[in-house]
Design an enzyme around this catalytic site. Structure first.
Site, mmCIF file in Angstrom:
data_model
loop_
_atom_site.group_PDB
_atom_site.id
_atom_site.type_symbol
_atom_site.label_atom_id
_atom_site.label_comp_id
_atom_site.label_asym_id
_atom_site.label_seq_id
_atom_site.Cartn_x
_atom_site.Cartn_y
_atom_site.Cartn_z
ATOM 1 N N ASP A 250 -5.744 -7.856 11.712
ATOM 2 C CA ASP A 250 -6.369 -7.494 10.437
ATOM 3 C C ASP A 250 -7.704 -8.201 10.216
ATOM 4 O O ASP A 250 -7.910 -8.862 9.205
ATOM 5 C CB ASP A 250 -5.361 -7.853 9.326
ATOM 6 C CG ASP A 250 -5.836 -7.454 7.941
ATOM 7 O OD1 ASP A 250 -6.499 -6.415 7.821
ATOM 8 O OD2 ASP A 250 -5.539 -8.196 6.992
ATOM 9 N N ASN B 150 -0.274 -16.422 16.280
ATOM 10 C CA ASN B 150 -0.070 -15.948 14.918
ATOM 11 C C ASN B 150 0.747 -14.666 14.944
ATOM 12 O O ASN B 150 0.380 -13.700 15.621
ATOM 13 C CB ASN B 150 -1.411 -15.651 14.243
ATOM 14 C CG ASN B 150 -1.230 -15.114 12.829
ATOM 15 O OD1 ASN B 150 -0.840 -15.855 11.930
ATOM 16 N ND2 ASN B 150 -1.485 -13.830 12.615
ATOM 17 N N GLU B 151 1.835 -14.674 14.214
ATOM 18 C CA GLU B 151 2.638 -13.468 13.987
ATOM 19 C C GLU B 151 2.902 -12.673 15.266
ATOM 20 O O GLU B 151 2.624 -11.477 15.334
ATOM 21 C CB GLU B 151 1.975 -12.588 12.916
ATOM 22 C CG GLU B 151 1.917 -13.251 11.562
ATOM 23 C CD GLU B 151 1.636 -12.286 10.415
ATOM 24 O OE1 GLU B 151 1.173 -11.170 10.683
ATOM 25 O OE2 GLU B 151 1.912 -12.654 9.260
ATOM 26 N N ASN C 290 4.484 -17.040 7.508
ATOM 27 C CA ASN C 290 3.552 -16.145 6.819
ATOM 28 C C ASN C 290 4.412 -15.172 6.013
ATOM 29 O O ASN C 290 5.147 -14.376 6.594
ATOM 30 C CB ASN C 290 2.710 -15.356 7.825
ATOM 31 C CG ASN C 290 1.744 -16.252 8.603
ATOM 32 O OD1 ASN C 290 1.669 -17.459 8.358
ATOM 33 N ND2 ASN C 290 1.020 -15.670 9.537
ATOM 34 N N TYR D 19 4.985 -12.502 2.535
ATOM 35 C CA TYR D 19 4.339 -11.658 1.522
ATOM 36 C C TYR D 19 5.340 -11.008 0.580
ATOM 37 O O TYR D 19 5.217 -9.834 0.251
ATOM 38 C CB TYR D 19 3.451 -10.617 2.229
ATOM 39 C CG TYR D 19 2.237 -11.271 2.870
ATOM 40 C CD1 TYR D 19 1.099 -11.550 2.118
ATOM 41 C CD2 TYR D 19 2.255 -11.654 4.208
ATOM 42 C CE1 TYR D 19 0.001 -12.181 2.676
ATOM 43 C CE2 TYR D 19 1.156 -12.285 4.778
ATOM 44 C CZ TYR D 19 0.033 -12.547 4.009
ATOM 45 O OH TYR D 19 -1.054 -13.175 4.559
ATOM 46 N N TYR E 227 3.568 -7.156 0.313
ATOM 47 C CA TYR E 227 3.956 -6.064 1.222
ATOM 48 C C TYR E 227 5.421 -5.684 1.035
ATOM 49 O O TYR E 227 5.830 -4.585 1.375
ATOM 50 C CB TYR E 227 3.734 -6.472 2.690
ATOM 51 C CG TYR E 227 2.275 -6.613 3.049
ATOM 52 C CD1 TYR E 227 1.399 -5.543 2.915
ATOM 53 C CD2 TYR E 227 1.773 -7.825 3.518
ATOM 54 C CE1 TYR E 227 0.058 -5.674 3.243
ATOM 55 C CE2 TYR E 227 0.433 -7.959 3.846
ATOM 56 C CZ TYR E 227 -0.417 -6.880 3.703
ATOM 57 O OH TYR E 227 -1.741 -7.013 4.024
ATOM 58 N N GLU F 68 0.787 -18.639 5.357
ATOM 59 C CA GLU F 68 0.138 -17.504 4.698
ATOM 60 C C GLU F 68 1.018 -17.045 3.557
ATOM 61 O O GLU F 68 2.243 -16.962 3.695
ATOM 62 C CB GLU F 68 -0.052 -16.309 5.650
ATOM 63 C CG GLU F 68 -1.193 -16.431 6.616
ATOM 64 C CD GLU F 68 -1.438 -15.172 7.436
ATOM 65 O OE1 GLU F 68 -1.153 -14.053 6.934
ATOM 66 O OE2 GLU F 68 -1.910 -15.310 8.577
ATOM 67 N N TRP G 25 -3.239 -17.452 1.855
ATOM 68 C CA TRP G 25 -4.032 -16.435 2.545
ATOM 69 C C TRP G 25 -4.827 -15.658 1.524
ATOM 70 O O TRP G 25 -4.240 -15.006 0.698
ATOM 71 C CB TRP G 25 -3.125 -15.493 3.341
ATOM 72 C CG TRP G 25 -3.900 -14.617 4.268
ATOM 73 C CD1 TRP G 25 -4.196 -13.292 4.122
ATOM 74 C CD2 TRP G 25 -4.500 -15.015 5.511
ATOM 75 N NE1 TRP G 25 -4.936 -12.835 5.181
ATOM 76 C CE2 TRP G 25 -5.138 -13.883 6.039
ATOM 77 C CE3 TRP G 25 -4.566 -16.237 6.211
ATOM 78 C CZ2 TRP G 25 -5.833 -13.921 7.253
ATOM 79 C CZ3 TRP G 25 -5.253 -16.263 7.403
ATOM 80 C CH2 TRP G 25 -5.868 -15.103 7.909
ATOM 81 N N LYS H 17 -7.642 -10.665 -0.123
ATOM 82 C CA LYS H 17 -6.710 -11.725 -0.535
ATOM 83 C C LYS H 17 -7.408 -13.065 -0.753
ATOM 84 O O LYS H 17 -6.750 -14.067 -1.032
ATOM 85 C CB LYS H 17 -5.585 -11.868 0.492
ATOM 86 C CG LYS H 17 -4.670 -10.654 0.532
ATOM 87 C CD LYS H 17 -3.399 -10.896 1.314
ATOM 88 C CE LYS H 17 -2.636 -9.598 1.490
ATOM 89 N NZ LYS H 17 -3.304 -8.640 2.388
HETATM 90 C C1 BDP Z 1 -0.849 -11.313 8.203
HETATM 91 C C2 BDP Z 1 -1.886 -11.743 9.202
HETATM 92 C C3 BDP Z 1 -3.296 -11.809 8.642
HETATM 93 C C4 BDP Z 1 -3.517 -10.677 7.671
HETATM 94 C C5 BDP Z 1 -2.550 -10.829 6.506
HETATM 95 C C6 BDP Z 1 -2.746 -9.719 5.474
HETATM 96 O O1 BDP Z 1 -1.563 -12.955 9.844
HETATM 97 O O2 BDP Z 1 -4.209 -11.772 9.698
HETATM 98 O O3 BDP Z 1 -4.835 -10.605 7.215
HETATM 99 O O4 BDP Z 1 -1.231 -10.797 6.988
HETATM 100 O O5 BDP Z 1 -2.134 -8.673 5.651
HETATM 101 O O6 BDP Z 1 -0.195 -10.256 8.803
HETATM 102 O O7 BDP Z 1 -3.508 -9.901 4.555
#
Ligand code: BDP
Length: 604
Positions: A163, A415-416, A470, A472, A476, A509, A554, A573
């Site tokens: 992303d 990362n992820e 990370n 959300y 999400y 994140e 993040w 974000k």
């Molecule tokens: C995670 C990623 C990051 C993205 C973030 C997002 O590590 O690079 O920018 O989420 O979706 O998946 O904002």
């Protein structure tokens, strides 16, 4: 690898400035033996993408060419001359006066080459062919495809499997430095501090090329006063009553290395280092023996016009803004940042989680998180990707480059990645072993985990020293529903702490896209009110867990991404806009973080 410096035995030339530039349409072959057949220019260092009015150039995938001319003053010609790229993104073929002199793959680490044998007396022509292609063998990972246009010419396509915009070019300084013919090749500094007696043993290894009678190491304190000295290429010097490097209270010593022949200092280099101890113990992250609490950010190297290019005023501003908010740390998401940024963090006492460019290691990466509903979701990442070699190479390069930095407290290996899928452990185990073995300071290692990798499904947690999540919830997953998000956040942290009672846990994140100036009486997603509520919710849960050792949100600032229906001029974000104006939430976070001490926050 030593950072290029001017010293009494070394000089430095900077090749920053206007370079000739062209995209390679692969119609007429470019012959590097001749000057590039164009007069267009770009500024180096910077990404090429945002320096143009042309959409075609900005979005070009494939190859581009850059060229500059330079002279070397005569007195320097007797010295060893080294051309050094801070980075070349993502792959570079370097020609000097028409001859290929080096090649490097991997867009975020430095490389260098001796140029004496290829130099002319004047008007040397340096030509660089770059590729911005990313595929299943590279880091970051890209989805690569080729088509033909109506005339049959190849069209290359890179769809980022991550992303952020695939900025490329000569994004970091390009320099030439001189050394004597016999020279200091590398210096490794490992401080070992006895926190009770406050004395520190400083292990110093010096690699030299050529012949020297003696190598002398002098340790100087921050005032330039000598505190220890000795001779030898592998020695331990003691600093009595050492001044510690502390988060936000940096203190840097200098190891001055003199390489001596016939009683004369031939080469000399000064390496700065901090005296500090990093340990992970009893589910705590200890800096200098005390439990540290990370407050800070995931970031990007991203600014207007420069793209991912080195932008020192922005780096300085970012550190000032962080400090002003009471932050103490960030992660170099999602690639190693410039050496200049690492040196700045050493000086400013910013704690850095240093990340490799291993991002996009998940073939099913996207915004669809419906797979979270199944606890046995798998994808075919580890049969499809062929990134292991690039991954090993970059771990070696990043440790080689950053090993002496006081600011680096932990390595993030990826990362992820799809750590929930079959084959993940087999992929990562050798990489973690390699990082632990290569790092002379034996720092902790982690990866940041994606939501599909949870306490039940993640196959690789045993490899990490710190669990870095990370997450959300409320964005999400269950967008806008902060009550459910709070429960999910709490439930998951509870499960992690029960299942892995010895490992500290942090968030690397969490965040919500927020349009600056968008307000809502109903706390709607994308509003500044929602962003603040989101962070308040998360903070409340974090404070309930004694082994929760840090929050890196993040993102520090809005940043450019590829186009897509989920992104309006990039990822929003940021708690700052892309031009670094604060969103409303900054006040809340500043208030929270200035009231959280760097140490002993969770000691009840
Ligand atoms: C995670 C990623 C990051 C993205 C973030 C997002 O590590 O690079 O920018 O989420 O979706 O998946 O904002």
């Amino acid at each position: 690898m030593l950072y290029p410096l001017t010293t009494p035995s070394r000089t430095l030339l900077d090749l920053s400035g206007l370079w000739k530039f062209m995209i390679d349409e692969e119609i007429n072959p470019i012959d590097p033996k001749k000057p590039l057949p164009i007069e267009d220019v770009i500024s180096v260092p910077a990404s090429f993408n945002d320096q143009t009015a042309s959409k075609k150039i900005r979005e070009h995938n494939g190859f581009v060419w850059c060229e500059t001319n330079f002279d070397i003053a005569k007195p320097l010609r007797s010295q060893r001359l080294v051309l050094r790229f801070g980075s070349a993104t993502h792959e570079a073929w370097v020609y000097l006066n028409g001859k290929e002199i080096t090649h490097h793959k991997g867009g975020f680490t430095p490389f260098e080459v001796e140029i004496n044998d290829y130099l002319k007396d004047s008007n040397n022509r340096l030509t660089v062919k770059l590729s911005n292609i990313l595929d299943y063998t590279t880091l970051p990972v890209g989805n690569y495809s080729e088509t033909r246009d109506k005339d049959g010419h190849i069209q290359r396509h890179v769809d980022e499997n991550f992303d952020f915009f695939n900025y490329a070019g000569l994004q970091r300084p390009v320099k030439i430095y001189s050394t004597p013919k016999d020279y200091i090749g590398d210096i490794t500094v490992v401080p070992d501090v006895d926190l009770e007696k406050s004395n520190a043993d400083i292990h110093i290894k010096v690699a030299t090329e050529g012949h020297f009678d003696e190598v002398k190491v002098t340790l100087l304190n921050q005032d330039g006063v000598q505190v220890a000295s000795g001779t030898g290429v592998d020695q331990t010097l003691q600093i009595v009553d050492a001044h510690l490097w502390q988060p936000l209270h940096a203190y840097l010593y200098t190891a001055k290395v003199d390489a001596i022949e016939n009683g004369e200092v031939v080469d000399t280099y000064s390496e700065e280092f901090g005296v500090r101890k990093i340990e992970v113990k009893n589910a705590q992250f200890l800096i200098n023996g005390k439990p540290f609490y990370f407050k800070g950010f995931g970031k990007h190297e991203d600014s207007y016009v420069h793209g991912r290019g080195f932008n020192e005023p922005v780096n300085v501003l970012d550190i000032h803004l962080m400090k002003d908010m009471g932050a103490n740390s960030f992660r170099t998401s999602h690639y190693p940042y410039s050496e200049e940024m690492m040196r700045l963090c050493d000086r400013e006492g910013i704690v850095v989680i240093d990340e490799t460019p291993a991002v996009g290691l998940m073939t099913s990466f996207g915004f669809d998180v419906s797979m979270l509903e199944s606890d046995d979701y798998q994808d075919d990442t580890w049969t499809k990707l062929k990134t292991a070699e690039a991954h090993r190479q970059v771990i070696k390069e990043i440790i080689d480059r950053d090993k002496n930095h006081a600011c680096v407290a932990m390595w993030s290996i990826a990362n992820e990645a799809a750590t929930f899928s079959k084959g993940a452990y087999e992929y990562f185990k050798p990489l973690f072993d390699e990082a632990h073995e290569l790092d002379p300071q034996k720092r902790p290692c982690t990866y940041t985990s994606i939501m599909m990798a949870n306490p039940k499904t993640d196959n690789c947690i045993s490899l990490v020293d710190v669990i870095a999540l990370n997450r959300y919830y409320g964005w999400y997953v269950g967008n806008g529903d902060l009550e459910t998000a709070e429960r999910a956040t709490r439930d998951e942290l509870k499960e992690y702490s029960e299942k892995f009672p010895d490992k500290p846990i942090m968030y690397t994140e969490y965040g919500a896209d927020t349009i600056p100036g968008l307000h809502s009486n109903y706390d709607e997603p994308f509003s500044e009110e929602f962003q603040e509520d989101y962070y308040r919710m998360a903070s409340k849960v974090f404070d309930e867990f004694p082994h929760f050792v840090g929050e890196q949100l993040w993102n520090f600032a809005d940043f450019q991404t590829k186009f897509g229906i989920q992104r309006v001029q990039g990822n929003k974000k940021g708690i700052f806009t892309r031009s670094r104006e604060p969103k409303m939430v900054v006040r809340y976070l500043k208030n929270r973080w200035t009231n959280i001490p760097n140490f002993d926050y969770k000691k009840k």
